[in-house]
Motif scaffolding. Structure first.
Motif, PDB file in Angstrom:
ATOM      1  N   PRO A   1      25.044  62.250 -10.444  1.00 28.85           N
ATOM      2  CA  PRO A   1      26.088  63.099  -9.845  1.00 28.85           C
ATOM      3  C   PRO A   1      25.553  64.432  -9.306  1.00 28.85           C
ATOM      4  CG  PRO A   1      26.347  62.980 -12.229  1.00 28.85           C
ATOM      5  CD  PRO A   1      25.270  62.002 -11.864  1.00 28.85           C
ATOM      6  N   GLU A   2      24.343  64.808  -9.693  1.00 27.90           N
ATOM      7  CA  GLU A   2      23.764  66.058  -9.192  1.00 27.90           C
ATOM      8  C   GLU A   2      23.091  65.881  -7.832  1.00 27.90           C
ATOM      9  OE1 GLU A   2      21.332  67.985 -12.119  1.00 27.90           O
ATOM     10  OE2 GLU A   2      22.800  67.638 -13.699  1.00 27.90           O
ATOM     11  N   TRP A   3      22.889  64.650  -7.403  1.00 28.72           N
ATOM     12  CA  TRP A   3      22.280  64.405  -6.098  1.00 28.72           C
ATOM     13  C   TRP A   3      23.270  64.751  -4.991  1.00 28.72           C
ATOM     14  CZ3 TRP A   3      20.289  58.840  -7.406  1.00 28.72           C
ATOM     15  CH2 TRP A   3      19.178  58.930  -8.235  1.00 28.72           C
ATOM     16  N   PRO A   4      22.784  65.284  -3.875  1.00 28.23           N
ATOM     17  CA  PRO A   4      23.690  65.576  -2.756  1.00 28.23           C
ATOM     18  C   PRO A   4      24.184  64.280  -2.102  1.00 28.23           C
ATOM     19  CG  PRO A   4      21.413  65.935  -2.111  1.00 28.23           C
ATOM     20  CD  PRO A   4      21.394  65.646  -3.582  1.00 28.23           C
ATOM     21  N   ALA A   5      25.285  64.379  -1.392  1.00 29.12           N
ATOM     22  CA  ALA A   5      25.817  63.225  -0.659  1.00 29.12           C
ATOM     23  C   ALA A   5      24.804  62.801   0.392  1.00 29.12           C
ATOM     24  CB  ALA A   5      27.140  63.591   0.000  1.00 29.12           C
ATOM     25  N   ARG A   6      24.639  61.485   0.539  1.00 31.78           N
ATOM     26  CA  ARG A   6      23.747  60.934   1.547  1.00 31.78           C
ATOM     27  C   ARG A   6      24.523  59.965   2.425  1.00 31.78           C
ATOM     28  NH1 ARG A   6      22.955  60.867  -3.260  1.00 31.78           N
ATOM     29  NH2 ARG A   6      22.526  58.684  -3.497  1.00 31.78           N
TER      30      ARG A   6
ATOM     31  N   ASN B   1      15.335  67.559   6.039  1.00 28.44           N
ATOM     32  CA  ASN B   1      16.366  68.552   6.278  1.00 28.44           C
ATOM     33  C   ASN B   1      15.893  69.830   5.596  1.00 28.44           C
ATOM     34  OD1 ASN B   1      18.679  70.249   5.739  1.00 28.44           O
ATOM     35  ND2 ASN B   1      19.951  68.544   6.429  1.00 28.44           N
ATOM     36  N   LEU B   2      15.386  70.786   6.382  1.00 27.09           N
ATOM     37  CA  LEU B   2      14.833  72.017   5.815  1.00 27.09           C
ATOM     38  C   LEU B   2      15.892  72.867   5.132  1.00 27.09           C
ATOM     39  CD1 LEU B   2      12.344  72.955   8.682  1.00 27.09           C
ATOM     40  CD2 LEU B   2      11.812  71.907   6.466  1.00 27.09           C
ATOM     41  N   THR B   3      17.106  72.876   5.665  1.00 27.44           N
ATOM     42  CA  THR B   3      18.183  73.671   5.084  1.00 27.44           C
ATOM     43  C   THR B   3      18.536  73.175   3.686  1.00 27.44           C
ATOM     44  OG1 THR B   3      19.067  74.070   7.292  1.00 27.44           O
ATOM     45  CG2 THR B   3      20.538  74.509   5.435  1.00 27.44           C
ATOM     46  N   ALA B   4      18.638  71.858   3.534  1.00 27.79           N
ATOM     47  CA  ALA B   4      19.011  71.272   2.246  1.00 27.79           C
ATOM     48  C   ALA B   4      17.804  71.058   1.338  1.00 27.79           C
ATOM     49  CB  ALA B   4      19.725  69.942   2.468  1.00 27.79           C
ATOM     50  N   GLY B   5      16.591  71.191   1.898  1.00 28.70           N
ATOM     51  CA  GLY B   5      15.396  70.926   1.105  1.00 28.70           C
ATOM     52  C   GLY B   5      15.328  69.479   0.661  1.00 28.70           C
ATOM     53  N   SER B   6      15.677  68.567   1.554  1.00 23.34           N
ATOM     54  CA  SER B   6      15.769  67.155   1.212  1.00 23.34           C
ATOM     55  C   SER B   6      15.011  66.308   2.221  1.00 23.34           C
ATOM     56  CB  SER B   6      17.247  66.745   1.185  1.00 23.34           C
ATOM     57  OG  SER B   6      17.380  65.409   0.818  1.00 23.34           O
ATOM     58  N   THR B   7      14.383  65.239   1.724  1.00 20.40           N
ATOM     59  CA  THR B   7      13.601  64.348   2.571  1.00 20.40           C
ATOM     60  C   THR B   7      13.975  62.904   2.292  1.00 20.40           C
ATOM     61  OG1 THR B   7      11.749  65.882   2.642  1.00 20.40           O
ATOM     62  CG2 THR B   7      11.251  63.605   3.152  1.00 20.40           C
TER      63      THR B   7
ATOM     64  N   TYR C   1      16.906  58.767  -2.634  1.00 19.21           N
ATOM     65  CA  TYR C   1      16.754  58.567  -4.084  1.00 19.21           C
ATOM     66  C   TYR C   1      16.739  57.094  -4.469  1.00 19.21           C
ATOM     67  CZ  TYR C   1      18.037  63.495  -4.260  1.00 19.21           C
ATOM     68  OH  TYR C   1      18.082  64.853  -4.075  1.00 19.21           O
ATOM     69  N   VAL C   2      17.702  56.346  -3.931  1.00 18.60           N
ATOM     70  CA  VAL C   2      17.889  54.945  -4.267  1.00 18.60           C
ATOM     71  C   VAL C   2      17.723  54.151  -2.979  1.00 18.60           C
ATOM     72  CG1 VAL C   2      19.515  53.262  -5.229  1.00 18.60           C
ATOM     73  CG2 VAL C   2      19.498  55.601  -6.097  1.00 18.60           C
ATOM     74  N   GLU C   3      17.105  53.000  -3.039  1.00 16.35           N
ATOM     75  CA  GLU C   3      16.781  52.230  -1.844  1.00 16.35           C
ATOM     76  C   GLU C   3      17.938  52.167  -0.846  1.00 16.35           C
ATOM     77  OE1 GLU C   3      14.966  47.914  -0.514  1.00 16.35           O
ATOM     78  OE2 GLU C   3      15.236  48.342  -2.629  1.00 16.35           O
ATOM     79  N   ASN C   4      17.630  52.582   0.383  1.00 17.97           N
ATOM     80  CA  ASN C   4      18.549  52.552   1.520  1.00 17.97           C
ATOM     81  C   ASN C   4      19.812  53.390   1.316  1.00 17.97           C
ATOM     82  OD1 ASN C   4      16.731  50.789   2.754  1.00 17.97           O
ATOM     83  ND2 ASN C   4      17.799  48.995   1.995  1.00 17.97           N
ATOM     84  N   ASP C   5      19.721  54.456   0.506  1.00 19.99           N
ATOM     85  CA  ASP C   5      20.894  55.308   0.278  1.00 19.99           C
ATOM     86  C   ASP C   5      21.123  56.315   1.391  1.00 19.99           C
ATOM     87  OD1 ASP C   5      18.725  56.961  -0.377  1.00 19.99           O
ATOM     88  OD2 ASP C   5      19.702  57.834  -2.124  1.00 19.99           O
ATOM     89  N   GLY C   6      20.203  56.423   2.341  1.00 18.06           N
ATOM     90  CA  GLY C   6      20.373  57.326   3.466  1.00 18.06           C
ATOM     91  C   GLY C   6      19.813  58.706   3.206  1.00 18.06           C
ATOM     92  N   VAL C   7      20.297  59.670   3.985  1.00 23.85           N
ATOM     93  CA  VAL C   7      19.821  61.047   3.897  1.00 23.85           C
ATOM     94  C   VAL C   7      21.007  62.009   3.970  1.00 23.85           C
ATOM     95  CG1 VAL C   7      17.497  60.621   4.818  1.00 23.85           C
ATOM     96  CG2 VAL C   7      19.364  61.048   6.395  1.00 23.85           C
ATOM     97  N   VAL C   8      20.747  63.278   3.633  1.00 27.04           N
ATOM     98  CA  VAL C   8      21.807  64.282   3.673  1.00 27.04           C
ATOM     99  C   VAL C   8      22.202  64.568   5.119  1.00 27.04           C
ATOM    100  CG1 VAL C   8      21.102  65.340   1.485  1.00 27.04           C
ATOM    101  CG2 VAL C   8      20.209  66.239   3.633  1.00 27.04           C
ATOM    102  N   ALA C   9      23.411  65.033   5.309  1.00 24.40           N
ATOM    103  CA  ALA C   9      23.902  65.360   6.650  1.00 24.40           C
ATOM    104  C   ALA C   9      23.214  66.614   7.181  1.00 24.40           C
ATOM    105  CB  ALA C   9      25.418  65.568   6.613  1.00 24.40           C
ATOM    106  N   GLY C  10      23.186  66.729   8.498  1.00 25.80           N
ATOM    107  CA  GLY C  10      22.645  67.918   9.142  1.00 25.80           C
ATOM    108  C   GLY C  10      21.438  67.621  10.011  1.00 25.80           C
ATOM    109  N   GLU C  11      20.787  68.704  10.423  1.00 28.57           N
ATOM    110  CA  GLU C  11      19.627  68.619  11.313  1.00 28.57           C
ATOM    111  C   GLU C  11      18.374  68.242  10.520  1.00 28.57           C
ATOM    112  OE1 GLU C  11      19.657  68.939  14.666  1.00 28.57           O
ATOM    113  OE2 GLU C  11      21.831  69.092  14.453  1.00 28.57           O
ATOM    114  N   HIS C  12      17.614  67.309  11.081  1.00 24.86           N
ATOM    115  CA  HIS C  12      16.365  66.854  10.452  1.00 24.86           C
ATOM    116  C   HIS C  12      15.224  66.952  11.455  1.00 24.86           C
ATOM    117  CE1 HIS C  12      17.968  64.776   6.774  1.00 24.86           C
ATOM    118  NE2 HIS C  12      19.085  64.969   7.470  1.00 24.86           N
ATOM    119  N   ILE C  13      14.054  67.316  10.944  1.00 30.12           N
ATOM    120  CA  ILE C  13      12.840  67.161  11.733  1.00 30.12           C
ATOM    121  C   ILE C  13      12.229  65.840  11.280  1.00 30.12           C
ATOM    122  CG2 ILE C  13      12.452  69.585  12.269  1.00 30.12           C
ATOM    123  CD1 ILE C  13      10.551  69.775   9.912  1.00 30.12           C
ATOM    124  N   VAL C  14      11.575  65.156  12.221  1.00 30.92           N
ATOM    125  CA  VAL C  14      11.148  63.787  11.975  1.00 30.92           C
ATOM    126  C   VAL C  14       9.638  63.651  12.173  1.00 30.92           C
ATOM    127  CG1 VAL C  14      11.424  61.381  12.717  1.00 30.92           C
ATOM    128  CG2 VAL C  14      13.399  62.934  12.727  1.00 30.92           C
ATOM    129  N   ALA C  15       9.028  62.892  11.276  1.00 31.96           N
ATOM    130  CA  ALA C  15       7.615  62.536  11.403  1.00 31.96           C
ATOM    131  C   ALA C  15       7.505  61.018  11.351  1.00 31.96           C
ATOM    132  CB  ALA C  15       6.795  63.155  10.284  1.00 31.96           C
TER     133      ALA C  15
END
Length: 153
Positions: free
Chosen positions: A29-34, A57-63, A79-93
């Motif tokens: 429950p402490e993980w951010p929404a993805r 996501n640099l703002t959320a500190g999440s990858t 965190y969990v297979e195919n759970d996605g990522v947090v909302a917002g702007e992402h830089i991509v590698a």
């Protein structure tokens, strides 16, 4: 009698551990929404297999990360297979290299033998492997489909 109880408890505990592990990690429950996110990576018009894709996501500190399949398709995991990522702007590698171990098979590294540096071949240009320099970005929406195509040259 005591041994039977201990052994029975051990077997039950082992079964619970096995079943728990089989289902994978539990949601915290402490993980951010993805939000589900996926896409395709092409290089010079062809799908790239085995590329590592990273959304940060640099703002959320999440990858979130994913790996492309034979069709160049990926799904992101935070965190969990195919759970996605947090909302917002992402830089991509996006990184795809082949690494060849050049150390002869008869060299015993544990006995002090020296490794020969590997040969690294960039399958796609190295610039895409650094999210700060790749020029690739993505916006993850809470409501819209998050499907991205990266056509690299």
């Amino acid at each position: 009698m005591i041994c039977q109880k201990i052994c029975g408890f051990g077997a039950a505990f082992g079964l619970l551990m096995f079943l728990g592990c089989e289902n994978g990690p539990m949601e915290n429950p402490e993980w951010p929404a993805r939000y589900p996110a996926s896409g395709t990576v092409n290089y010079q018009g062809k799908p790239i297999e085995g590329a590592d894709v990273t959304f940060t996501n640099l703002t959320a500190g999440s990858t979130g990360t994913g790996k492309t399949d034979a069709d160049g398709k990926f799904q992101l995991t935070t965190y969990v297979e195919n759970d996605g990522v947090v909302a917002g702007e992402h830089i991509v590698a996006i990184r795809r290299v082949d690494v060849v171990d050049n150390t002869p098979a008869d060299v015993d590294l544990s006995a002090g033998g020296e490794a020969v540096p590997p040969t690294i071949t960039w399958i796609i240009p190295e610039k895409y492997s650094n999210s700060a320099k790749s020029g690739l970005t993505a916006t993850i929406s809470e409501t819209e489909p998050n499907e991205f195509t990266f056509d690299l040259e």
